[in-house]
Design an enzyme around this catalytic site. Sequence first.
Site, short mmCIF file in Angstrom:
data_model
loop_
_atom_site.label_atom_id
_atom_site.label_comp_id
_atom_site.label_asym_id
_atom_site.label_seq_id
_atom_site.Cartn_x
_atom_site.Cartn_y
_atom_site.Cartn_z
N THR A 99 38.33 37.74 46.84
CA THR A 99 38.06 35.84 47.08
C THR A 99 38.13 35.98 48.65
OG1 THR A 99 40.69 36.01 46.66
CG2 THR A 99 39.46 35.01 45.02
N GLN A 152 38.32 46.04 38.53
CA GLN A 152 37.79 45.23 37.44
C GLN A 152 36.57 44.47 38.18
OE1 GLN A 152 42.00 43.52 37.09
NE2 GLN A 152 41.16 43.51 35.00
N HIS A 171 34.24 47.59 34.76
CA HIS A 171 33.31 46.59 34.26
C HIS A 171 31.86 46.92 34.79
CE1 HIS A 171 36.94 43.79 33.75
NE2 HIS A 171 36.73 44.32 32.43
N CYS A 221 18.49 49.49 31.62
CA CYS A 221 17.83 48.81 30.43
C CYS A 221 18.45 49.20 29.14
CB CYS A 221 16.28 50.00 30.45
SG CYS A 221 15.39 49.74 28.99
N ASN A 255 49.96 40.50 44.22
CA ASN A 255 49.43 39.35 43.49
C ASN A 255 49.99 37.96 43.72
OD1 ASN A 255 46.95 38.75 41.62
ND2 ASN A 255 48.74 38.06 40.38
N ILE A 310 46.66 38.91 50.06
CA ILE A 310 46.36 40.27 50.00
C ILE A 310 45.80 40.88 51.21
CG2 ILE A 310 44.91 42.03 48.84
CD1 ILE A 310 45.09 39.96 46.31
ZN ZN Z 1 13.83 51.30 29.35
#
Ligand code: ZN
Length: 254
Positions: free
Chosen positions: A28, A103, A123, A131, A222, A240
């Site tokens: 952030t 994350q 993530h 693709c 946190n 942080i």
């Molecule tokens: Zn492809």
Amino acid sequence: MAADPQATTTTSPRGPLVAILSGAGISTDSGIPDYRGPQGLWRNDPEAEKLVTYDFYMSDPDIRRRSWQMRRTSPTWDARPNAAHEAVAQLEGSGKPVRVITQNVDGLHQLAGLPDRKVIELHGSSRTVVCTGCEVRTPMAAALERVAAGEADPECQECGGILKSATVMFGQSLDPEVLGQAVGAAKACDVFLAVGTSLQVQPAASLVEIAVEHGARLIIVNAEPTPYDDLADEVVREPIGESLPALLDELHQH
Ligand code: ZN
């Protein structure tokens, strides 16, 4: 969530292994808002959430066109690593064994100088395109150039398939191999630092439990309370950008 490959448990002669789980809160200060957390922007805007929900994305060309426009204007492209990212990279650069489990999809840990192999991106990464047909990976920057040049929904140049950012959309599972690496780091570490994450979603929460079960010291940094504060050896509420460099400096001394 059954992934549990052979964890690396070798202890390093260079000192204790520090595993750092980072969430939206670490970025952030770099101008990147929390998109996907429990209180994240996407979660509270059904129209925006559609743009990052796999089934909508795959079935609706208009959703894809809007997604590409959203990617073009993402604050990620102008964001720079902040003091917290830099402190993590410096700790690793000093020779301490460090693994980062993040994350975040912003790539700021690597931009701060952390080698790719040290970062486990739960993530995925918004800096890469994948693709959905042939799984070929290409740089996001190249795809965004095509969008800027007039391709509203650029298709895969290998197979003609639908392209998406290499991030885990809502409705998609985490990559079991990536999750396995994260579990391995949680098991092997001596210190587990959870930074800028509410620990209210999986797999973040279970990684904390695994680390503690395997004897790691738990430090939580946190702004808001987390469900795991009682389990922690240390809870830090200070910003942080200030507290993490000080904490890592302390770890570096030991
Ligand atoms: Zn492809």
